[in-house]
Design an enzyme around this catalytic site. Structure first.
Site, PDB file in Angstrom:
ATOM      1  N   ALA A 180      61.820  48.140   5.114  1.00  0.00           N
ATOM      2  CA  ALA A 180      61.195  49.304   5.755  1.00  0.00           C
ATOM      3  C   ALA A 180      59.703  49.106   6.016  1.00  0.00           C
ATOM      4  O   ALA A 180      58.999  50.069   6.313  1.00  0.00           O
ATOM      5  CB  ALA A 180      61.404  50.545   4.900  1.00  0.00           C
ATOM      6  N   ALA A 181      59.228  47.867   5.938  1.00  0.00           N
ATOM      7  CA  ALA A 181      57.792  47.631   6.102  1.00  0.00           C
ATOM      8  C   ALA A 181      57.298  48.079   7.472  1.00  0.00           C
ATOM      9  O   ALA A 181      56.225  48.678   7.598  1.00  0.00           O
ATOM     10  CB  ALA A 181      57.475  46.154   5.889  1.00  0.00           C
ATOM     11  N   GLY A 182      58.080  47.810   8.507  1.00  0.00           N
ATOM     12  CA  GLY A 182      57.679  48.228   9.849  1.00  0.00           C
ATOM     13  C   GLY A 182      57.622  49.735   9.990  1.00  0.00           C
ATOM     14  O   GLY A 182      56.768  50.272  10.710  1.00  0.00           O
ATOM     15  N   ASP A 183      58.511  50.443   9.301  1.00  0.00           N
ATOM     16  CA  ASP A 183      58.500  51.899   9.357  1.00  0.00           C
ATOM     17  C   ASP A 183      57.281  52.467   8.637  1.00  0.00           C
ATOM     18  O   ASP A 183      56.656  53.416   9.108  1.00  0.00           O
ATOM     19  CB  ASP A 183      59.785  52.458   8.748  1.00  0.00           C
TER      20      ASP A 183
END
Length: 298
Positions: free
Chosen positions: A242-245
């Site tokens: 979920a790093a991009g989120d």
């Protein structure tokens, strides 16, 4: 400082996450080391991340009438997100099957379920978009829905951030409404035919763009001639799911609070770094204090 009002239109999925020493090859069965079941979907993740980063956030999405849908709504609401515009449709909720290796790399299969039913936004839903400071959207829901929300936001003076994931053809009316495009290298290649070697190619699509490169940081470019590389914050990576989120949501919050956009990218990079230190999607999304700590230390 007034609290930034973020509207997120996007997907909600139940994430079934399995950890293993390596990602299995085709036809291979591998014993895993851990398993978690957590709410996910890029839309729900970004909504929760926006709240944890300090914004008020309303989520426009769709869940199914199954047990996953009940859990999704309860968890998203408990995170502090306004779910008054969350639809419940008959049938299955979206599900993501996520495999994560020991290095934090992942492979994901998503079945959209109820997310495909998020079409024909109502006047109440459009009014919610118009009332926000920033609209954040992704592409795990029908593109016509994203377009309708973005056009409504642009007409009302609401900033529009499009995280163009997964990459797909974007209609001209959607691109005309986007203020800031956020993509990773694969999405940049698919949309603009260029990756890290020419981030400015993204400016053919939007007036401002961020190209994220994981551990290699991010590029910010705009049509005024700005081209800035923001290094990644060094941390031990557990799970990059979920790093991009976390990055996109923090970028929306920071920009909405009045940071200049380059500083907002730096703050967002700290959010992405804070996220990868934990296993899971929504459970790993960082709180504002964690983001600030890494931002100051960077």
């Amino acid at each position: 400082m007034p609290q930034t009002r973020v509207a997120v239109v996007g997907s909600a999925n139940m994430d079934l996450v399995a950890m293993a020493p390596a990602l299995p090859r085709q036809g291979e069965t591998m014993l895993g080391t851990d398993f978690v079941m957590v709410p996910g979907g890029k839309g729900a993740n970004q909504a929760v991340a926006a709240v944890r980063a300090g914004a008020s956030c309303v989520f426009l999405g769709a869940i199914g009438s199954d047990a996953f849908g009940v859990t999704l709504k309860a968890r998203i609401t408990a995170a502090g997100v306004d779910t008054s515009q969350l639809r419940v449709v008959y049938g299955a909720s979206g599900v993501a099957l996520v495999m994560v290796n020991a290095q934090g790399e992942n492979a994901i299969v998503v079945t959209p379920g109820a997310n495909e039913a998020l079409v024909d936004l109502t006047e109440d839903e459009l009014a919610t978009v118009r009332a926000a400071d920033v609209l954040v959207a992704q592409l795990e829901i029908p593109v016509q829905t994203v377009t309708a929300a973005a056009v409504a936001a642009r007409d009302a003076g609401t900033r529009v951030i499009l995280n163009a994931a997964p990459a797909r053809d974007l209609p001209p009316e959607l691109l005309a409404a986007v203020d800031l495009l956020v993509v990773n290298e694969g999405e940049a290649q698919a949309l603009a035919g260029r990756g890290r070697e020419e981030p400015r190619a993204l400016l053919d699509l939007a007036p401002r763009a961020v190209l994220t490169l994981g551990g290699e940081g991010a590029w910010y470019v705009d049509r005024d001639g700005t081209e800035v590389h923001v290094p990644a914050v060094p941390v031990d990576v557990v799970d990059s799911t979920a790093a991009g989120d976390a990055f996109t949501a923090a970028l929306a919050v920071g920009w909405g609070e009045g940071r200049d956009v380059v500083d907002a990218v730096r703050w967002a990079s700290a959010a992405g770094a804070a996220c990868v230190r934990k296993l899971g999607a929504s459970v790993a999304l960082p709180r504002r204090a964690e983001i600030d700590e890494l931002y100051v230390a960077a």
